[in-house]
Design a protein around this motif. Structure first.
Motif, PDB file in Angstrom:
ATOM      1  N   SER A  34       0.832  -1.206   0.000  1.00  0.00           N
ATOM      2  CA  SER A  34       0.000   0.000   0.000  1.00  0.00           C
ATOM      3  C   SER A  34       0.867   1.256   0.000  1.00  0.00           C
ATOM      4  O   SER A  34       1.874   1.329   0.705  1.00  0.00           O
ATOM      5  CB  SER A  34      -0.905   0.021   1.229  1.00  0.00           C
ATOM      6  N   THR A  35       0.463   2.230  -0.791  1.00  0.00           N
ATOM      7  CA  THR A  35       1.171   3.508  -0.832  1.00  0.00           C
ATOM      8  C   THR A  35       0.432   4.593  -0.045  1.00  0.00           C
ATOM      9  O   THR A  35       0.899   5.726   0.038  1.00  0.00           O
ATOM     10  CB  THR A  35       1.367   3.976  -2.294  1.00  0.00           C
ATOM     11  N   THR A  36      -0.690   4.240   0.529  1.00  0.00           N
ATOM     12  CA  THR A  36      -1.449   5.167   1.361  1.00  0.00           C
ATOM     13  C   THR A  36      -0.690   5.375   2.674  1.00  0.00           C
ATOM     14  O   THR A  36      -0.158   4.418   3.236  1.00  0.00           O
ATOM     15  CB  THR A  36      -2.850   4.590   1.654  1.00  0.00           C
ATOM     16  N   PRO A  37      -0.620   6.612   3.173  1.00  0.00           N
ATOM     17  CA  PRO A  37       0.066   6.827   4.447  1.00  0.00           C
ATOM     18  C   PRO A  37      -0.443   5.867   5.526  1.00  0.00           C
ATOM     19  O   PRO A  37      -1.646   5.665   5.678  1.00  0.00           O
ATOM     20  CB  PRO A  37      -0.278   8.281   4.795  1.00  0.00           C
ATOM     21  N   PHE A  38       0.500   5.257   6.216  1.00  0.00           N
ATOM     22  CA  PHE A  38       0.227   4.300   7.285  1.00  0.00           C
ATOM     23  C   PHE A  38      -0.566   3.083   6.794  1.00  0.00           C
ATOM     24  O   PHE A  38      -1.084   2.329   7.611  1.00  0.00           O
ATOM     25  CB  PHE A  38      -0.494   4.958   8.465  1.00  0.00           C
ATOM     26  N   ALA A  39      -0.668   2.913   5.484  1.00  0.00           N
ATOM     27  CA  ALA A  39      -1.426   1.805   4.883  1.00  0.00           C
ATOM     28  C   ALA A  39      -2.818   1.696   5.498  1.00  0.00           C
ATOM     29  O   ALA A  39      -3.390   0.624   5.599  1.00  0.00           O
ATOM     30  CB  ALA A  39      -0.660   0.488   5.019  1.00  0.00           C
ATOM     31  N   TYR A  40      -3.359   2.839   5.906  1.00  0.00           N
ATOM     32  CA  TYR A  40      -4.647   2.840   6.614  1.00  0.00           C
ATOM     33  C   TYR A  40      -5.801   2.301   5.772  1.00  0.00           C
ATOM     34  O   TYR A  40      -6.836   1.934   6.312  1.00  0.00           O
ATOM     35  CB  TYR A  40      -4.985   4.222   7.176  1.00  0.00           C
ATOM     36  N   ASP A  41      -5.589   2.246   4.460  1.00  0.00           N
ATOM     37  CA  ASP A  41      -6.649   1.732   3.596  1.00  0.00           C
ATOM     38  C   ASP A  41      -6.761   0.211   3.636  1.00  0.00           C
ATOM     39  O   ASP A  41      -7.783  -0.337   3.239  1.00  0.00           O
ATOM     40  CB  ASP A  41      -6.450   2.213   2.150  1.00  0.00           C
ATOM     41  N   MET A  43      -4.951  -1.878   6.412  1.00  0.00           N
ATOM     42  CA  MET A  43      -4.606  -2.526   7.680  1.00  0.00           C
ATOM     43  C   MET A  43      -4.728  -1.543   8.838  1.00  0.00           C
ATOM     44  O   MET A  43      -4.621  -0.334   8.641  1.00  0.00           O
ATOM     45  CB  MET A  43      -3.194  -3.129   7.630  1.00  0.00           C
ATOM     46  N   PRO A  44      -4.941  -2.070  10.039  1.00  0.00           N
ATOM     47  CA  PRO A  44      -4.977  -1.201  11.214  1.00  0.00           C
ATOM     48  C   PRO A  44      -3.587  -0.603  11.487  1.00  0.00           C
ATOM     49  O   PRO A  44      -2.566  -1.169  11.098  1.00  0.00           O
ATOM     50  CB  PRO A  44      -5.392  -2.124  12.357  1.00  0.00           C
ATOM     51  N   PHE A  45      -3.556   0.516  12.170  1.00  0.00           N
ATOM     52  CA  PHE A  45      -2.309   1.223  12.467  1.00  0.00           C
ATOM     53  C   PHE A  45      -1.301   0.321  13.167  1.00  0.00           C
ATOM     54  O   PHE A  45      -0.109   0.360  12.866  1.00  0.00           O
ATOM     55  CB  PHE A  45      -2.619   2.465  13.309  1.00  0.00           C
ATOM     56  N   GLU A  46      -1.771  -0.494  14.100  1.00  0.00           N
ATOM     57  CA  GLU A  46      -0.836  -1.356  14.826  1.00  0.00           C
ATOM     58  C   GLU A  46      -0.147  -2.358  13.893  1.00  0.00           C
ATOM     59  O   GLU A  46       1.019  -2.707  14.090  1.00  0.00           O
ATOM     60  CB  GLU A  46      -1.511  -2.075  16.000  1.00  0.00           C
ATOM     61  N   GLN A  47      -0.851  -2.810  12.862  1.00  0.00           N
ATOM     62  CA  GLN A  47      -0.202  -3.699  11.898  1.00  0.00           C
ATOM     63  C   GLN A  47       0.812  -2.937  11.063  1.00  0.00           C
ATOM     64  O   GLN A  47       1.863  -3.474  10.722  1.00  0.00           O
ATOM     65  CB  GLN A  47      -1.232  -4.379  10.996  1.00  0.00           C
ATOM     66  N   TRP A  48       0.523  -1.694  10.732  1.00  0.00           N
ATOM     67  CA  TRP A  48       1.490  -0.873  10.009  1.00  0.00           C
ATOM     68  C   TRP A  48       2.769  -0.747  10.831  1.00  0.00           C
ATOM     69  O   TRP A  48       3.875  -0.888  10.302  1.00  0.00           O
ATOM     70  CB  TRP A  48       0.902   0.502   9.695  1.00  0.00           C
ATOM     71  N   LEU A  49       2.624  -0.482  12.136  1.00  0.00           N
ATOM     72  CA  LEU A  49       3.800  -0.393  13.006  1.00  0.00           C
ATOM     73  C   LEU A  49       4.578  -1.711  12.981  1.00  0.00           C
ATOM     74  O   LEU A  49       5.805  -1.717  12.838  1.00  0.00           O
ATOM     75  CB  LEU A  49       3.390  -0.068  14.443  1.00  0.00           C
ATOM     76  N   GLN A  50       3.864  -2.815  13.128  1.00  0.00           N
ATOM     77  CA  GLN A  50       4.497  -4.131  13.238  1.00  0.00           C
ATOM     78  C   GLN A  50       5.130  -4.603  11.938  1.00  0.00           C
ATOM     79  O   GLN A  50       6.252  -5.113  11.945  1.00  0.00           O
ATOM     80  CB  GLN A  50       3.467  -5.165  13.701  1.00  0.00           C
ATOM     81  N   PHE A  51       4.425  -4.461  10.842  1.00  0.00           N
ATOM     82  CA  PHE A  51       4.866  -5.082   9.598  1.00  0.00           C
ATOM     83  C   PHE A  51       5.549  -4.133   8.606  1.00  0.00           C
ATOM     84  O   PHE A  51       6.174  -4.605   7.657  1.00  0.00           O
ATOM     85  CB  PHE A  51       3.687  -5.770   8.905  1.00  0.00           C
ATOM     86  N   ILE A  52       5.417  -2.836   8.821  1.00  0.00           N
ATOM     87  CA  ILE A  52       6.050  -1.898   7.887  1.00  0.00           C
ATOM     88  C   ILE A  52       7.053  -1.000   8.618  1.00  0.00           C
ATOM     89  O   ILE A  52       8.238  -0.980   8.274  1.00  0.00           O
ATOM     90  CB  ILE A  52       4.987  -1.062   7.131  1.00  0.00           C
TER      91      ILE A  52
END
Length: 103
Positions: A34-41, A43-52
Motif C-alpha cells: 500500500s502507498t497510502t500513508p500508514f497503509a490505513y486503507d 490494515m490497522p495502524f498497529e499492523q502498520w507499526l508491526q509489519f512496515i
C-alpha cells in the motif's frame, strides 16, 4: 543514536504485545505494498507499526543506510487510540520516537 532508536523499536513491540495489538497473521503482499500513508486503507495502524514501520527502520539500521531526518507517527496514534487511556503510554512512546528522528 541508532542504539536509542533500536531500543524504542523494541519498546514499541513490547507495548503492542502487552496490549494485544501484535498480530500473528502477516498481511498479504498487496497490503504490504500500500502507498497510502500508514497503509490505513488496508490494515490497522498497529499492523502498520508491526509489519512496515519497525522492519523498515530496522532494515535501514542493519544496512547502515540513512535514517529519516523527520518523522511524525504519533499524530496518527493519537487519532487512532486517543480515546483509549490504556494506550496513552504507547502514544507517548511514539511521540518520543518522533522526537529522536526530528532532533
Amino acid at each position: 543514536m541508532t542504539q536509542l532508536i533500536q531500543q524504542k523499536l523494541q519498546l514499541i513491540e513490547q507495548m503492542l504485545k502487552k496490549h494485544d495489538l501484535w498480530s500473528a497473521q502477516t498481511p498479504t503482499t498487496e497490503q504490504l505494498s500500500s502507498t497510502t500513508p500508514f497503509a490505513y486503507d488496508v490494515m490497522p495502524f498497529e499492523q502498520w507499526l508491526q509489519f512496515i514501520f519497525i522492519p523498515k527502520i530496522q532494515f535501514l539500521i542493519d544496512s547502515e543506510q540513512a535514517l529519516p531526518s523527520s518523522m511524525s507517527i504519533s499524530p496518527m496514534a493519537e487519532h487512532v487510540w486517543g480515546q483509549q487511556a490504556q494506550l496513552e503510554p504507547l502514544i507517548e512512546l511514539l511521540k518520543a520516537t518522533d522526537t529522536l528522528f526530528n532532533d
